[in-house]
Enzyme design. Structure first.
Site, PDB file in Angstrom:
ATOM      1  N   LEU A   4      14.110  21.425  71.684  1.00 36.61           N
ATOM      2  CA  LEU A   4      15.529  21.376  72.207  1.00 36.61           C
ATOM      3  C   LEU A   4      16.441  20.195  72.320  1.00 36.61           C
ATOM      4  O   LEU A   4      15.635  19.224  72.999  1.00 36.61           O
ATOM      5  CB  LEU A   4      15.542  22.361  73.629  1.00 36.61           C
ATOM      6  CG  LEU A   4      17.045  22.489  74.161  1.00 36.61           C
ATOM      7  CD1 LEU A   4      17.801  23.399  73.220  1.00 36.61           C
ATOM      8  CD2 LEU A   4      16.824  22.826  75.453  1.00 36.61           C
TER       9      LEU A   4
ATOM     10  N   LEU B 223      17.199  28.711  70.329  1.00 33.26           N
ATOM     11  CA  LEU B 223      16.953  29.468  69.117  1.00 33.26           C
ATOM     12  C   LEU B 223      15.495  29.010  68.915  1.00 33.26           C
ATOM     13  O   LEU B 223      14.891  28.171  68.980  1.00 33.26           O
ATOM     14  CB  LEU B 223      17.470  28.912  67.958  1.00 33.26           C
ATOM     15  CG  LEU B 223      19.174  29.443  67.814  1.00 33.26           C
ATOM     16  CD1 LEU B 223      19.817  28.758  66.890  1.00 33.26           C
ATOM     17  CD2 LEU B 223      19.178  30.905  67.792  1.00 33.26           C
TER      18      LEU B 223
ATOM     19  N   ARG C 161      22.349  29.475  73.473  1.00 35.40           N
ATOM     20  CA  ARG C 161      21.242  30.285  73.594  1.00 35.40           C
ATOM     21  C   ARG C 161      20.096  29.238  72.881  1.00 35.40           C
ATOM     22  O   ARG C 161      20.564  28.668  71.674  1.00 35.40           O
ATOM     23  CB  ARG C 161      21.104  31.644  72.527  1.00 35.40           C
ATOM     24  CG  ARG C 161      21.941  32.531  72.986  1.00 35.40           C
ATOM     25  CD  ARG C 161      21.417  33.089  74.768  1.00 35.40           C
ATOM     26  NE  ARG C 161      20.219  33.801  74.575  1.00 35.40           N
ATOM     27  CZ  ARG C 161      19.598  34.160  75.641  1.00 35.40           C
ATOM     28  NH1 ARG C 161      20.022  33.799  76.824  1.00 35.40           N
ATOM     29  NH2 ARG C 161      18.326  34.788  75.620  1.00 35.40           N
TER      30      ARG C 161
ATOM     31  N   HIS D 102      26.030  18.562  70.908  1.00 39.48           N
ATOM     32  CA  HIS D 102      25.518  18.510  72.231  1.00 39.48           C
ATOM     33  C   HIS D 102      26.466  17.407  73.117  1.00 39.48           C
ATOM     34  O   HIS D 102      26.657  16.371  72.631  1.00 39.48           O
ATOM     35  CB  HIS D 102      24.100  17.948  72.249  1.00 39.48           C
ATOM     36  CG  HIS D 102      23.589  18.190  73.721  1.00 39.48           C
ATOM     37  ND1 HIS D 102      23.248  19.443  74.525  1.00 39.48           N
ATOM     38  CD2 HIS D 102      23.315  17.125  74.667  1.00 39.48           C
ATOM     39  CE1 HIS D 102      22.825  19.071  75.541  1.00 39.48           C
ATOM     40  NE2 HIS D 102      22.699  17.638  75.733  1.00 39.48           N
TER      41      HIS D 102
ATOM     42  N   ASN E  82      35.526  23.757  69.510  1.00 37.75           N
ATOM     43  CA  ASN E  82      34.793  22.994  68.303  1.00 37.75           C
ATOM     44  C   ASN E  82      35.176  23.984  67.018  1.00 37.75           C
ATOM     45  O   ASN E  82      35.078  23.223  66.033  1.00 37.75           O
ATOM     46  CB  ASN E  82      33.622  22.732  68.943  1.00 37.75           C
ATOM     47  CG  ASN E  82      33.206  21.409  69.481  1.00 37.75           C
ATOM     48  OD1 ASN E  82      33.688  20.378  69.013  1.00 37.75           O
ATOM     49  ND2 ASN E  82      32.929  21.562  70.974  1.00 37.75           N
TER      50      ASN E  82
HETATM   51  C1  GAR Z   1      30.966  22.045  74.067  1.00 38.91           C
HETATM   52  O1  GAR Z   1      31.308  21.005  74.980  1.00 38.91           O
HETATM   53  C2  GAR Z   1      29.541  21.678  73.358  1.00 38.91           C
HETATM   54  O2  GAR Z   1      29.211  20.528  73.078  1.00 38.91           O
HETATM   55  C3  GAR Z   1      28.604  22.452  74.367  1.00 38.91           C
HETATM   56  O3  GAR Z   1      29.522  23.447  74.696  1.00 38.91           O
HETATM   57  C4  GAR Z   1      31.049  23.385  74.623  1.00 38.91           C
HETATM   58  C5  GAR Z   1      31.547  24.424  73.951  1.00 38.91           C
HETATM   59  O4  GAR Z   1      32.858  24.380  74.005  1.00 38.91           O
HETATM   60  N1  GAR Z   1      27.381  22.726  73.832  1.00 38.91           N
HETATM   61  C6  GAR Z   1      26.288  22.611  74.489  1.00 38.91           C
HETATM   62  O5  GAR Z   1      26.333  22.473  75.731  1.00 38.91           O
HETATM   63  C7  GAR Z   1      25.203  23.146  73.791  1.00 38.91           C
HETATM   64  N2  GAR Z   1      24.023  22.725  74.357  1.00 38.91           N
HETATM   65  P1  GAR Z   1      33.725  25.060  73.021  1.00 38.91           P
HETATM   66  O6  GAR Z   1      33.116  26.440  72.983  1.00 38.91           O
HETATM   67  O7  GAR Z   1      35.126  24.899  73.320  1.00 38.91           O
HETATM   68  O8  GAR Z   1      33.662  24.661  71.355  1.00 38.91           O
END
Ligand code: GAR
Length: 223
Positions: free
Chosen positions: A145, A94, A92, A110, A15
């Site tokens: 959260l 926050l 994490r 998310h 991302n």
């Molecule tokens: C993504 O799917 C993001 O939506 C999720 O972690 C992944 C990171 O992928 N985030 C969460 O679960 C936050 N609660 P990336 O490191 O390849 O961007």
């Protein structure tokens, strides 16, 4: 004047990569000025370094308490003088002090259609629940959260033979379009928060639909 975007990651960084690429390709009035990871081995750090971005590791395990980590993270973030902080796979939770400091300019992605499936293992839980659509949410972060005001959501189908992996992959490809869209709107000043809801000033649809499941990768996912 160019807005300063700071990105927090914990892992792969796909991302982050999507964001940096979009900021460049779409000539945003903003640029990513730094990347902070709470995990030393996060692959996204290498990607950032190879693209000339300053990186920093703040290993949460090195801190005695959540509050101590949060305080150090806040200082590390402030050193970048960010206008907006993006949580791009930052795993994490926050604390209130950190969140309040960046209120209205802290954006999270998310991997679920919030308010469904807050927290972890969203795809596994979506499959277990038998839902027929899944997706991702870009939202402003509040102390509760995964409950902040929704900027935009991306919707993908859940297919009969999906596994946790195939669904995660489909949602991730949608995320790569969703997060840059949300951040672009923010840095261009196109969003308005009214009574806890985010509206696009020009009335742009705050929804991305990928009904045919045939998502073309927005970009290669870094390994
Ligand atoms: C993504 O799917 C993001 O939506 C999720 O972690 C992944 C990171 O992928 N985030 C969460 O679960 C936050 N609660 P990336 O490191 O390849 O961007």
């Amino acid at each position: 004047m160019s807005m300063r975007i700071l990105v927090l990651i914990s892992g792969r960084g796909s991302n982050l990569a999507a964001l940096v690429e979009a900021a460049h390709a779409q000539a945003w009035p903003a640029q990513v000025v730094g990347v902070i990871s709470n995990r030393p081995q996060a692959a996204g750090l290498q990607w950032a370094q190879s693209h000339g971005l300053p990186t920093q590791v703040l290993d949460h395990q090195a801190f005695a308490s959540r509050e101590a980590f949060d305080a150090a993270l806040l200082q590390a973030c402030l050193a970048h003088r960010p206008d907006v902080v993006v949580l791009a796979g930052f795993m994490r939770v926050l604390g209130e002090a950190f969140v309040q400091h960046f209120e209205g300019r802290l954006i999270n992605i998310h991997p679920s259609l919030l308010p469904a499936f807050t927290g972890l293992h969203t795809h596994r839980r979506a499959l277990q629940a038998g839902v027929k659509v899944a997706g991702a949410t870009a939202h402003y972060v509040t102390p509760r959260l995964d409950h902040g005001p929704v900027i935009a959501q991306a919707v993908v189908p859940v297919l009969p033979r999906d596994t946790e992996h195939s669904l995660a992959d489909r949602v991730l490809r949608a995320e790569h379009q969703l997060l840059p869209l949300a951040v672009a709107w923010h840095v261009r000043g196109e969003l308005q928060l009214h009574e806890g809801c985010v509206h696009h000033r020009q009335g742009a649809a705050q929804t991305l639909f990928f009904p045919d499941a045939d998502l073309t990768p927005a970009m290669a996912v870094p390994q």
